[in-house]
Design a protein around this motif. Structure first.
Motif, PDB file in Angstrom:
ATOM      1  N   ARG A 148       7.189  35.364 -36.957  1.00  0.00           N
ATOM      2  CA  ARG A 148       6.393  36.506 -37.417  1.00  0.00           C
ATOM      3  C   ARG A 148       4.989  36.019 -37.724  1.00  0.00           C
ATOM      4  N   LEU A 149       3.975  36.710 -37.179  1.00  0.00           N
ATOM      5  CA  LEU A 149       2.585  36.295 -37.312  1.00  0.00           C
ATOM      6  C   LEU A 149       1.778  37.358 -38.046  1.00  0.00           C
ATOM      7  N   VAL A 156      -1.660  39.194 -38.379  1.00  0.00           N
ATOM      8  CA  VAL A 156      -2.643  39.478 -37.336  1.00  0.00           C
ATOM      9  C   VAL A 156      -3.622  40.558 -37.792  1.00  0.00           C
ATOM     10  N   TYR A 211      -4.413  36.484 -34.035  1.00  0.00           N
ATOM     11  CA  TYR A 211      -3.724  35.710 -35.066  1.00  0.00           C
ATOM     12  C   TYR A 211      -4.725  35.253 -36.121  1.00  0.00           C
ATOM     13  N   SER A 228       1.815  32.328 -40.599  1.00  0.00           N
ATOM     14  CA  SER A 228       2.984  32.712 -39.802  1.00  0.00           C
ATOM     15  C   SER A 228       4.274  32.256 -40.468  1.00  0.00           C
ATOM     16  N   TYR A 231       1.222  27.454 -30.415  1.00  0.00           N
ATOM     17  CA  TYR A 231       1.034  28.494 -29.399  1.00  0.00           C
ATOM     18  C   TYR A 231       1.767  28.112 -28.123  1.00  0.00           C
ATOM     19  N   TRP A 286       4.940  30.241 -29.528  1.00  0.00           N
ATOM     20  CA  TRP A 286       4.488  31.632 -29.535  1.00  0.00           C
ATOM     21  C   TRP A 286       4.290  32.221 -28.146  1.00  0.00           C
ATOM     22  N   PHE A 334       4.770  41.028 -35.364  1.00  0.00           N
ATOM     23  CA  PHE A 334       3.394  41.041 -35.846  1.00  0.00           C
ATOM     24  C   PHE A 334       3.287  41.920 -37.081  1.00  0.00           C
TER      25      PHE A 334
END
Length: 252
Positions: free
Chosen positions: A127-128, A130, A144, A148, A166, A170, A181
Motif C-alpha cells: 500500500r502506497l 500517493v 508516490y 508505504s 520500485y 511495485w 493506493f
C-alpha cells in the motif's frame, strides 16, 4: 481484516543528498531541519504510533546519524555503499523478522498523520501513500510520496546488494493490479532540492522565515531559512535562501 500485529518501521536516510549540496557536505540530508526539527525526526515521529520498533539506514555522514539517535532505541543499519530502498530493507531483514514494514523516506515532508494509510490494511498487498498526478504519474494517475506499507513476504524475497523497491516489488505488482493506493491529506514535499526544501520550511512555519536556535540575524531575511547557530551579518539581506553550516548560503 486489519493486521494482527504492528509492523516494523523503517526510515530510509542513507541518501547522499547530491541535489542539496553544498548543504549536505556538512550534514546528511536526513538531519537538515524543517521548522527547526530534522527531517529524520519528523519521519520517526510520524511512524512511531503505528510500529513495534523503528530502524534507520545510514551511509553519508553516518556518524552524525549515530550521534543524533544515541539513546533513542532506534536501530541503525550502516551501509558501506548505498543499497537503494530495496537493498536497505534486505539488509534489515534479520531485524524485521516476520513483521510487515512501514517505510518512510526521510526526505518526504508531509502533514498526513498516516492514520488513513494504516487503517484496515490486511497485510496482503503493498500500500502506497500517493497524490494525484498532473498527467502521467509514477503509477498511472498517482505519484508516490515516499511512505508505504510492505508485506513481509516481499522482504524475504528482496536480493542483497543494491536494488530499488520500485523494480523489485511495485512495478510488477502494479502490472498485476495488486497495489493499493491511499491519497495523502494535506501538503507533501519531496525536499530533495533547495527550492523544495525551502517550500517545506515555509509551509511548516506559516509562510514565515525559519530562524534556528542560537542563530544571530543582524541583517534581514525574507522567506529564508537560517540553521541553528548560523549568522546573518548586518549588511546581508537573504531572500529565499538557506544559510547552513559553515556559513554556506544556497539560493532557492
Amino acid at each position: 481484516m486489519p493486521i494482527s500485529s504492528p509492523p516494523a518501521g523503517v526510515v530510509l536516510a542513507a541518501g547522499l543528498g547530491t541535489r542539496l549540496r553544498p548543504l549536505t557536505e556538512f550534514r546528511p540530508k536526513a538531519l537538515c531541519p524543517v521548522a527547526g526539527v530534522p527531517l529524520l525526526d519528523h519521519a520517526l515521529r510520524r511512524i512511531r504510533p503505528f510500529v513495534s520498533g523503528s530502524a534507520v539506514n545510514a551511509h553519508h555522514l553516518a556518524d552524525q546519524v549515530r550521534r543524533h539517535l544515541d539513546g533513542t532505541g532506534v536501530h541503525i543499519s550502516y551501509e558501506e555503499e548505498p543499497l537503494g530502498s530495496g537493498g536497505a530493507i534486505a539488509q534489515l531483514a534479520g531485524w524485521i523478522g516476520d513483521r510487515d514494514v512501514l517505510i518512510h523516506n526521510a526526505d518526504a515532508w508531509l502533514v498526513d498523520d498516516l492514520t488513513t494509510l494504516i487503517s484496515n490494511w490486511d497485510g496482503e498487498l503493498p500500500r502506497l501513500l500517493v497524490t494525484p498526478a498532473d498527467g502521467v504519474g509514477d503509477f498511472g494517475g498517482w505519484n508516490y510520496v515516499g511512505v508505504s506499507l510492505l508485506p513481509n513476504r516481499f522482504v524475504r524475497d528482496l536480493p542483497t546488494g543494491f536494488s530499488g523497491l520500485y523494480d523489485e516489488v511495485w512495478a510488477g505488482e502494479h502490472e498485476r493490479g495488486r497495489l493499493e493506493f491511499v491519497e495523502a491529506h494535506g501538503p507533501v514535499v519531496d525536499t530533495g532540492t533547495p527550492a523544495d526544501y525551502l517550500t517545506a520550511n515555509l509551509l511548516a512555519n506559516g509562510g514565515e522565515s525559519v530562524i534556528g536556535e542560537g542563530a544571530v540575524v543582524e541583517g534581514s531575511v525574507v522567506e529564508s531559512v537560517v540553521w541553528d547557530g548560523c549568522r546573518v551579518g548586518r549588511h546581508e539581506r537573504l531572500v529565499r535562501c538557506i544559510r547552513g553550516d559553515g556559513g554556506v548560503t544556497v539560493q532557492a
